[in-house]
Design an enzyme around this catalytic site. Structure first.
Site, PDB file in Angstrom:
ATOM      1  N   PHE A 107      -2.939   0.433   9.007  1.00  0.00           N
ATOM      2  CA  PHE A 107      -4.207   0.610   8.294  1.00  0.00           C
ATOM      3  C   PHE A 107      -4.233  -0.292   7.073  1.00  0.00           C
ATOM      4  CE2 PHE A 107      -1.246   3.610   6.426  1.00  0.00           C
ATOM      5  CZ  PHE A 107      -1.496   3.527   5.069  1.00  0.00           C
ATOM      6  N   CYS A 108      -5.453  -0.514   6.557  1.00  0.00           N
ATOM      7  CA  CYS A 108      -5.649  -1.310   5.350  1.00  0.00           C
ATOM      8  C   CYS A 108      -6.944  -0.847   4.691  1.00  0.00           C
ATOM      9  CB  CYS A 108      -5.687  -2.806   5.666  1.00  0.00           C
ATOM     10  SG  CYS A 108      -6.985  -3.254   6.838  1.00  0.00           S
ATOM     11  N   THR A 109      -7.421  -1.560   3.696  1.00  0.00           N
ATOM     12  CA  THR A 109      -8.571  -1.101   2.920  1.00  0.00           C
ATOM     13  C   THR A 109      -9.842  -0.977   3.762  1.00  0.00           C
ATOM     14  OG1 THR A 109      -7.636  -2.164   0.977  1.00  0.00           O
ATOM     15  CG2 THR A 109      -9.945  -1.493   0.843  1.00  0.00           C
TER      16      THR A 109
ATOM     17  N   ILE B 186      -9.388   2.367   5.373  1.00  0.00           N
ATOM     18  CA  ILE B 186      -9.335   3.524   4.489  1.00  0.00           C
ATOM     19  C   ILE B 186     -10.722   3.899   3.989  1.00  0.00           C
ATOM     20  CG2 ILE B 186      -8.358   4.426   2.331  1.00  0.00           C
ATOM     21  CD1 ILE B 186      -6.179   2.157   2.708  1.00  0.00           C
TER      22      ILE B 186
END
Length: 309
Positions: free
Chosen positions: A182-184, A211
């Site tokens: 996952f990332c922003t 996110i």
């Protein structure tokens, strides 16, 4: 007379799309002109592999920009996350041409066709709660420092270019497991999953919309997110429901600071924080103190944000 109820919040759009784009020089000029005309500020990155950026403006202006982008060949279905800010979170508008829209430094990757399996925010908790799943935060260490998912591995990278080397060093930990990244906003983990799949790993997943989409859609009482999510603008962070968070930036080193960080004796507003105090000299701190004084003077004189603030 204008009242507080007449003031509309600024609309913020974080967007990206991996797509084979041609004519990016002409597209750069067109987008720069459109944003200037509409009063939009922020950054858009263009490369032959697609588009990435975060911009802010009025609701009408942002809608016009997104409609324009969606009409470009290859950009239909653009990934966009919307949020609000009380004030304009950017100083200016930049449209830049880049080799990659998110820099990993690995050639011959095509995330548009080879990324991992999308997982919707509603299904993410189930995946990362599985004991057979290795959950990896693909963001940089300073972002992870103020929030991440429960049980996630932090590669402690200073830049995304370091991520392939970290994977190579930890390949044995990925073997035989589901890998969830996952990332922003979704872009880095989309490229990260394409890279991990290129190494021969089959069970590779990533959080669709990142996110930001998770915090928007998953109720706080059901959430496995801990802390706040760093964002690359003057809001600094957001929390559940994409409400502006409590984090602030150290104006000396640009590291995000939690409430606890700001209670440290090493924190002096505009001058130092626990993350940079030992790495800076007294001469450095004297320069930062003078810069902070100039920022405060500029704000008192005209209420405008100083360029160094």
């Amino acid at each position: 007379m204008t009242t507080s109820t007449d003031i509309q919040p600024v609309r913020v759009a974080a967007l990206y799309k991996f797509a084979r784009l041609g004519g990016i020089k002409a597209l750069r000029a067109t987008l720069a002109a459109l944003c200037l005309e509409r009063g939009i500020k922020g950054t858009l990155l263009l490369a032959h592999e697609g588009i990435n950026g975060t911009v802010a403006g009025s609701e009408e202006a942002i809608s016009a920009l997104i409609d324009h982008l969606q009409a470009i060949e290859g950009l239909a279905g653009l990934e966009v996350k919307y949020s609000a800010a009380a004030d304009m979170p950017f100083h200016r508008m930049k449209v830049r041409l880049k080799r990659e829209i998110v820099t990993m430094g690995v050639d011959d990757l095509d995330p548009a066709t080879s990324a991992g399996t999308y997982v919707a925010p509603a299904d993410w908790n189930s995946l990362i709660s599985d004991a057979d799943t290795l959950v990896i935060d693909t963001r940089n260490a300073y972002e992870v420092s103020i929030g991440t998912f429960k049980g996630a591995v932090d590669p402690k990278t200073a830049s995304f270019r370091e991520f392939p080397a970290w994977v190579e060093q930890h390949r044995d930990e990925l073997e035989g497991r589901k890998v969830a990244m996952f990332c922003t906003g979704g872009i880095r983990c989309e490229k990260a999953t394409a890279y991990v799949k290129s190494l021969g790993f089959g069970q590779v997943f990533h959080l669709k919309g990142g996110i930001l989409k998770y915090l928007e859609e998953v109720p706080a009482e059901e959430s496995l997110w801990q802390g706040e999510c760093f964002v690359f603008d003057e809001r600094v962070s957001v929390s559940h429901g994409l409400a502006e968070g409590d984090a602030e930036l150290c104006r000396a080193c640009r590291h995000p600071l939690t409430v606890e960080d700001r209670l440290s004796p090493k924190y002096v507003i505009g001058i130092s924080c626990p993350h940079c105090f030992e790495a800076r000299s007294d001469e450095d701190r004297a320069r930062y103190a003078e810069r902070h004084r100039q920022v405060e003077l500029a704000q008192r004189r005209g209420g405008r944000r100083h360029i160094g603030s």
